[in-house]
Motif scaffolding. Structure first.
Motif, PDB file in Angstrom:
ATOM      1  N   GLU A 151       0.814  -1.219   0.000  1.00  0.00           N
ATOM      2  CA  GLU A 151       0.000   0.000   0.000  1.00  0.00           C
ATOM      3  C   GLU A 151       0.846   1.267   0.000  1.00  0.00           C
ATOM      4  N   ALA A 152       1.982   1.220   0.695  1.00  0.00           N
ATOM      5  CA  ALA A 152       2.839   2.406   0.784  1.00  0.00           C
ATOM      6  C   ALA A 152       3.819   2.491  -0.375  1.00  0.00           C
ATOM      7  N   GLY A 153       3.963   1.393  -1.128  1.00  0.00           N
ATOM      8  CA  GLY A 153       4.913   1.390  -2.244  1.00  0.00           C
ATOM      9  C   GLY A 153       6.360   1.417  -1.784  1.00  0.00           C
ATOM     10  N   VAL A 154       6.664   0.641  -0.721  1.00  0.00           N
ATOM     11  CA  VAL A 154       8.026   0.610  -0.167  1.00  0.00           C
ATOM     12  C   VAL A 154       8.512  -0.833  -0.110  1.00  0.00           C
ATOM     13  N   PRO A 155       9.833  -1.040  -0.008  1.00  0.00           N
ATOM     14  CA  PRO A 155      10.359  -2.409   0.063  1.00  0.00           C
ATOM     15  C   PRO A 155      10.280  -2.996   1.469  1.00  0.00           C
ATOM     16  N   LEU A 156      10.411  -4.321   1.526  1.00  0.00           N
ATOM     17  CA  LEU A 156      10.536  -5.064   2.776  1.00  0.00           C
ATOM     18  C   LEU A 156      12.014  -5.374   3.003  1.00  0.00           C
ATOM     19  N   ILE A 157      12.478  -5.181   4.218  1.00  0.00           N
ATOM     20  CA  ILE A 157      13.883  -5.458   4.546  1.00  0.00           C
ATOM     21  C   ILE A 157      13.914  -6.631   5.527  1.00  0.00           C
ATOM     22  N   PRO A 158      14.352  -7.826   5.100  1.00  0.00           N
ATOM     23  CA  PRO A 158      14.378  -8.978   6.000  1.00  0.00           C
ATOM     24  C   PRO A 158      15.585  -8.933   6.942  1.00  0.00           C
ATOM     25  N   VAL A 159      15.351  -9.285   8.194  1.00  0.00           N
ATOM     26  CA  VAL A 159      16.403  -9.275   9.221  1.00  0.00           C
ATOM     27  C   VAL A 159      16.292 -10.549  10.050  1.00  0.00           C
ATOM     28  N   ALA A 160      17.427 -11.118  10.409  1.00  0.00           N
ATOM     29  CA  ALA A 160      17.447 -12.273  11.308  1.00  0.00           C
ATOM     30  C   ALA A 160      18.352 -11.974  12.493  1.00  0.00           C
ATOM     31  N   LEU A 161      17.863 -12.318  13.674  1.00  0.00           N
ATOM     32  CA  LEU A 161      18.608 -12.147  14.917  1.00  0.00           C
ATOM     33  C   LEU A 161      18.885 -13.518  15.524  1.00  0.00           C
ATOM     34  N   TRP A 162      20.049 -13.670  16.134  1.00  0.00           N
ATOM     35  CA  TRP A 162      20.347 -14.911  16.834  1.00  0.00           C
ATOM     36  C   TRP A 162      21.222 -14.610  18.061  1.00  0.00           C
ATOM     37  N   GLY A 163      20.861 -15.202  19.175  1.00  0.00           N
ATOM     38  CA  GLY A 163      21.590 -14.986  20.426  1.00  0.00           C
ATOM     39  C   GLY A 163      20.847 -14.107  21.401  1.00  0.00           C
ATOM     40  N   THR A 164      19.889 -13.328  20.914  1.00  0.00           N
ATOM     41  CA  THR A 164      19.157 -12.430  21.814  1.00  0.00           C
ATOM     42  C   THR A 164      18.314 -13.202  22.820  1.00  0.00           C
ATOM     43  N   GLN A 165      17.927 -14.431  22.457  1.00  0.00           N
ATOM     44  CA  GLN A 165      17.129 -15.239  23.382  1.00  0.00           C
ATOM     45  C   GLN A 165      17.921 -15.594  24.644  1.00  0.00           C
ATOM     46  N   ARG A 166      19.235 -15.589  24.551  1.00  0.00           N
ATOM     47  CA  ARG A 166      20.068 -15.932  25.704  1.00  0.00           C
ATOM     48  C   ARG A 166      20.108 -14.798  26.729  1.00  0.00           C
ATOM     49  N   LEU A 167      19.770 -13.594  26.300  1.00  0.00           N
ATOM     50  CA  LEU A 167      19.756 -12.444  27.203  1.00  0.00           C
ATOM     51  C   LEU A 167      18.452 -12.351  27.987  1.00  0.00           C
ATOM     52  N   TRP A 168      17.332 -12.515  27.251  1.00  0.00           N
ATOM     53  CA  TRP A 168      16.032 -12.397  27.920  1.00  0.00           C
ATOM     54  C   TRP A 168      14.956 -12.868  26.970  1.00  0.00           C
ATOM     55  N   THR A 169      14.278 -13.929  27.353  1.00  0.00           N
ATOM     56  CA  THR A 169      13.213 -14.453  26.504  1.00  0.00           C
ATOM     57  C   THR A 169      12.080 -14.986  27.360  1.00  0.00           C
ATOM     58  N   LYS A 170      11.034 -15.378  26.715  1.00  0.00           N
ATOM     59  CA  LYS A 170       9.835 -15.835  27.400  1.00  0.00           C
ATOM     60  C   LYS A 170      10.105 -17.130  28.176  1.00  0.00           C
ATOM     61  N   GLY A 171       9.701 -17.127  29.449  1.00  0.00           N
ATOM     62  CA  GLY A 171       9.825 -18.329  30.256  1.00  0.00           C
ATOM     63  C   GLY A 171      11.193 -18.581  30.845  1.00  0.00           C
ATOM     64  N   ARG A 172      12.116 -17.638  30.688  1.00  0.00           N
ATOM     65  CA  ARG A 172      13.479 -17.794  31.226  1.00  0.00           C
ATOM     66  C   ARG A 172      13.867 -16.531  31.989  1.00  0.00           C
ATOM     67  N   PRO A 173      14.676 -16.665  33.035  1.00  0.00           N
ATOM     68  CA  PRO A 173      15.161 -15.463  33.720  1.00  0.00           C
ATOM     69  C   PRO A 173      16.097 -14.691  32.807  1.00  0.00           C
ATOM     70  N   LYS A 174      16.073 -13.383  32.891  1.00  0.00           N
ATOM     71  CA  LYS A 174      16.978 -12.595  32.058  1.00  0.00           C
ATOM     72  C   LYS A 174      18.414 -12.739  32.537  1.00  0.00           C
ATOM     73  N   ASP A 175      19.338 -12.653  31.603  1.00  0.00           N
ATOM     74  CA  ASP A 175      20.770 -12.773  31.900  1.00  0.00           C
ATOM     75  C   ASP A 175      21.453 -11.493  31.428  1.00  0.00           C
ATOM     76  N   LEU A 176      21.429 -10.492  32.283  1.00  0.00           N
ATOM     77  CA  LEU A 176      22.033  -9.206  31.936  1.00  0.00           C
ATOM     78  C   LEU A 176      23.272  -8.943  32.762  1.00  0.00           C
ATOM     79  N   LYS A 177      23.927 -10.020  33.169  1.00  0.00           N
ATOM     80  CA  LYS A 177      25.224  -9.862  33.823  1.00  0.00           C
ATOM     81  C   LYS A 177      26.305  -9.920  32.744  1.00  0.00           C
ATOM     82  N   ARG A 178      27.537  -9.658  33.137  1.00  0.00           N
ATOM     83  CA  ARG A 178      28.641  -9.641  32.171  1.00  0.00           C
ATOM     84  C   ARG A 178      28.988 -11.079  31.768  1.00  0.00           C
ATOM     85  N   SER A 179      28.265 -11.586  30.778  1.00  0.00           N
ATOM     86  CA  SER A 179      28.419 -12.996  30.431  1.00  0.00           C
ATOM     87  C   SER A 179      28.974 -13.219  29.022  1.00  0.00           C
TER      88      SER A 179
END
Length: 240
Positions: free
Chosen positions: A139-167
């Motif tokens: 509708e806007a006449g713009v492109p789609l930019i595909p992106v993939a992330l990996w490793g972010t689940q180890r920092l904080w994800t659903k059902g797991r405690p967040k790991d925001l220490k120096r790891s």
């Protein structure tokens, strides 16, 4: 209008990531357009994905306005920040207003960020994609930019405690070439091609990822098909 909040928040995120020694491997950022509207589409495996997906646009000096569930905007801490950064709240019962807001932003030259799986994938594999991103791009006449992330689940994800220490957790990000979304094509077909592109990028990010589980107890973040103990998509669905 001057961006008074977004750039300082990005700076704070960079400072935090350096303090945590998060090792970011980011490739393909030249595929983010330097100007004009675009729909940035990413897989969704953790609560911090919008931060990392947004960082892929910074080498081109762009900001990404993410569509996020309305409850995030009601939070006393995240709410004011999300509004000040001009992200877009989505009320899933009345999504038309958010859709129109995003469409207007795309037509004015903004990059809109979308997680077409709608929720975090607890299997860490790609779920089915909603067609909204493709329809907006059409509708806007713009492109789609595909992106993939990996490793972010180890920092904080659903059902797991967040790991925001120096790891020293690595995070790998891959940005693919723009995918056109012609108005005369079926949005479902464009969505299938988009998902295939994101899957290819995710495969590449996983292949390049420099860390492996330290043992069986640490293999929770790895999908079952890669030898990890994350639940399969079928198991997640069965668990409800």
């Amino acid at each position: 209008m001057a961006e008074l909040v977004y750039p300082p928040v990005i700076g704070a995120a960079h400072t935090l990531f350096r303090a945590l020694d998060i090792r970011i491997d980011m490739k393909g950022t030249e595929n983010i357009p330097r100007k004009g509207g675009a729909v940035l589409v990413s897989n969704h495996i953790g609560y911090l994905d919008f931060i990392f997906a947004g960082l892929t646009a910074r080498p081109q000096k762009r900001l990404v306005r993410f569509m996020a569930k309305e409850s995030v905007f009601r939070h006393k801490v995240s709410g004011p920040l999300m509004r000040a950064m001009k992200h877009i709240p989505v009320d899933r019962k009345q999504g038309e207003a958010a859709y129109q807001h995003a469409l207007d932003s795309l037509r004015s030259g903004e990059i809109i960020g979308v997680f077409p799986e709608a929720t975090i994938s607890q299997s860490f594999t790609l779920k089915s994609f909603k067609s909204g991103a493709a329809r907006m791009a059409q509708e806007a006449g713009v492109p789609l930019i595909p992106v993939a992330l990996w490793g972010t689940q180890r920092l904080w994800t659903k059902g797991r405690p967040k790991d925001l220490k120096r790891s020293h957790i690595p995070v790998t990000m891959r940005v693919g070439e723009p995918l056109e979304a012609p108005a005369d094509q079926y949005a479902g077909a464009i969505t299938r091609r988009l998902r295939e592109r994101v899957q290819e990028l995710l495969d590449a990010a996983q292949a390049a990822y420099p860390a492996k589980p330290k043992g069986p107890e640490d293999s929770w973040w790895l999908p079952a098909h890669l030898g990890g103990t994350a639940p399969t998509a079928a198991q997640v669905k069965e668990a409800g």
